[in-house]
Design a protein around this motif. Structure first.
Motif, PDB file in Angstrom:
ATOM      1  N   GLN A   1      10.085  64.676 -44.983  1.00 25.76           N
ATOM      2  CA  GLN A   1       9.979  64.953 -46.416  1.00 25.76           C
ATOM      3  C   GLN A   1      11.154  65.814 -46.879  1.00 25.76           C
ATOM      4  N   ALA A   2      11.481  66.836 -46.093  1.00 26.78           N
ATOM      5  CA  ALA A   2      12.583  67.728 -46.454  1.00 26.78           C
ATOM      6  C   ALA A   2      13.903  66.958 -46.531  1.00 26.78           C
TER       7      ALA A   2
ATOM      8  N   ARG B   1      18.225  64.424 -50.136  1.00 27.92           N
ATOM      9  CA  ARG B   1      18.816  63.244 -50.784  1.00 27.92           C
ATOM     10  C   ARG B   1      18.613  63.287 -52.295  1.00 27.92           C
ATOM     11  N   LEU B   2      17.456  63.773 -52.736  1.00 21.42           N
ATOM     12  CA  LEU B   2      17.209  63.893 -54.179  1.00 21.42           C
ATOM     13  C   LEU B   2      18.157  64.887 -54.838  1.00 21.42           C
ATOM     14  N   LYS B   3      18.704  65.794 -54.058  1.00 20.92           N
ATOM     15  CA  LYS B   3      19.688  66.766 -54.549  1.00 20.92           C
ATOM     16  C   LYS B   3      21.123  66.332 -54.225  1.00 20.92           C
ATOM     17  N   ASP B   4      21.292  65.062 -53.847  1.00 24.19           N
ATOM     18  CA  ASP B   4      22.608  64.493 -53.503  1.00 24.19           C
ATOM     19  C   ASP B   4      23.273  65.215 -52.339  1.00 24.19           C
ATOM     20  N   ILE B   5      22.455  65.652 -51.394  1.00 26.48           N
ATOM     21  CA  ILE B   5      22.965  66.296 -50.180  1.00 26.48           C
ATOM     22  C   ILE B   5      22.755  65.324 -49.032  1.00 26.48           C
ATOM     23  N   VAL B   6      23.824  65.046 -48.315  1.00 27.86           N
ATOM     24  CA  VAL B   6      23.705  64.175 -47.149  1.00 27.86           C
ATOM     25  C   VAL B   6      23.038  64.964 -46.028  1.00 27.86           C
TER      26      VAL B   6
ATOM     27  N   GLU C   1      18.632  72.292 -38.783  1.00 29.18           N
ATOM     28  CA  GLU C   1      19.804  71.714 -39.466  1.00 29.18           C
ATOM     29  C   GLU C   1      19.418  71.238 -40.869  1.00 29.18           C
ATOM     30  N   VAL C   2      18.270  70.588 -40.984  1.00 30.78           N
ATOM     31  CA  VAL C   2      17.790  70.145 -42.299  1.00 30.78           C
ATOM     32  C   VAL C   2      17.531  71.365 -43.181  1.00 30.78           C
TER      33      VAL C   2
END
Length: 186
Positions: A169-170, A175-180, A55-56
Motif C-alpha cells: 500500500q505504501a 506512486r500517487l505522489k509521483d515518487i518512483v 527503503e519504501v
C-alpha cells in the motif's frame, strides 16, 4: 530480470514454502533439517522484507507523511505504525511478552524509531523459536471466523503477509505522489 519473471519466481517461492509446511504439518515430532531450513529461509526473506520496508519508508518526503489518498484509508505514517504494532502483537503471541501501544504520529522522525524497535522486537521473538515447535497449534486466537488455533508457522506467515500487504500500500502511495518506489527485494 523482467517483471513477469520476477512475479513468477515470487509465486514459486510461496509454493515451496507452503509445500514444506504441508509436508511437515501432520508430523510435529522432533527437530528436522527441514524445520531448520525453513527457519533459515524465512529469516533470509524477512531480512529482505525489512530492508525494503525501510527503503519504501525513506522514499516519502517528511512533508508528505500525513498523506492519505482518501479519508477511509490510513495515512502513509499510519501504515508504518500499524506495521509496527502488528509485529509487536505477533511477537507477543510467540514469546508471551506484552506489546507496546501504537504511536499516533505523522512525523517521519517519530515513526522511524518506533518501527525499528518493533522490527527488532519481532526478530528477537523469531530467534527464540524452536524449529521443532513450528507446527504445534497452540495459539488460540479469535478471528472473524471464530476462535482458531494457530501454530508458530502460522504466526510467522501472518507477520510476513501483513507486512508485505501494508508495504505494498505504501508503495502505491509513493506512486500517487509521483515518487518512483525503491526496487523490490526478495
Amino acid at each position: 530480470m523482467n517483471r513477469r519473471k520476477s512475479i513468477g519466481l515470487l509465486g514459486m517461492g510461496s509454493l515451496l514454502l507452503a509445500q514444506n509446511a504441508f509436508s511437515r504439518a501432520s508430523s510435529v515430532t522432533g527437530n528436522t533439517a527441514s524445520d531448520d531450513n525453513f527457519m533459515k529461509a524465512f529469516s533470509a526473506r524477512w531480512e529482505g522484507l525489512r530492508i525494503h520496508t525501510f527503503e519504501v519508508y525513506d522514499a516519502m518526503p517528511e512533508t508528505q507523511f500525513g498523506f492519505q489518498p482518501t479519508e477511509e484509508v490510513m495515512s502513509f505514517a499510519k501504515l508504518f505504525s500499524h506495521i509496527g504494532v502488528s509485529l509487536d502483537y505477533y511477537a507477543e503471541i510467540l514469546d508471551g511478552t506484552s506489546h507496546k501501544e501504537e504511536i499516533e504520529s505523522v512525523e517521519k522522525g517519530v515513526v522511524l524509531p518506533y518501527l525499528q524497535e518493533r522490527f527488532e522486537r519481532f526478530e528477537d521473538a523469531l530467534k527464540q523459536l524452536n524449529p521443532s515447535d513450528l507446527y504445534n497449534r497452540k495459539h488460540n486466537l479469535g478471528t472473524r471466523d471464530g476462535e482458531i488455533y494457530f501454530s508458530n508457522y502460522d504466526i510467522l506467515m501472518l507477520a510476513y503477509n501483513h507486512t508485505v500487504h501494508h508495504k505494498g500500500q505504501a508503495t502505491t502511495y509513493l506512486r500517487l505522489k509521483d515518487i518512483v518506489p525503491p526496487q523490490y527485494r526478495f
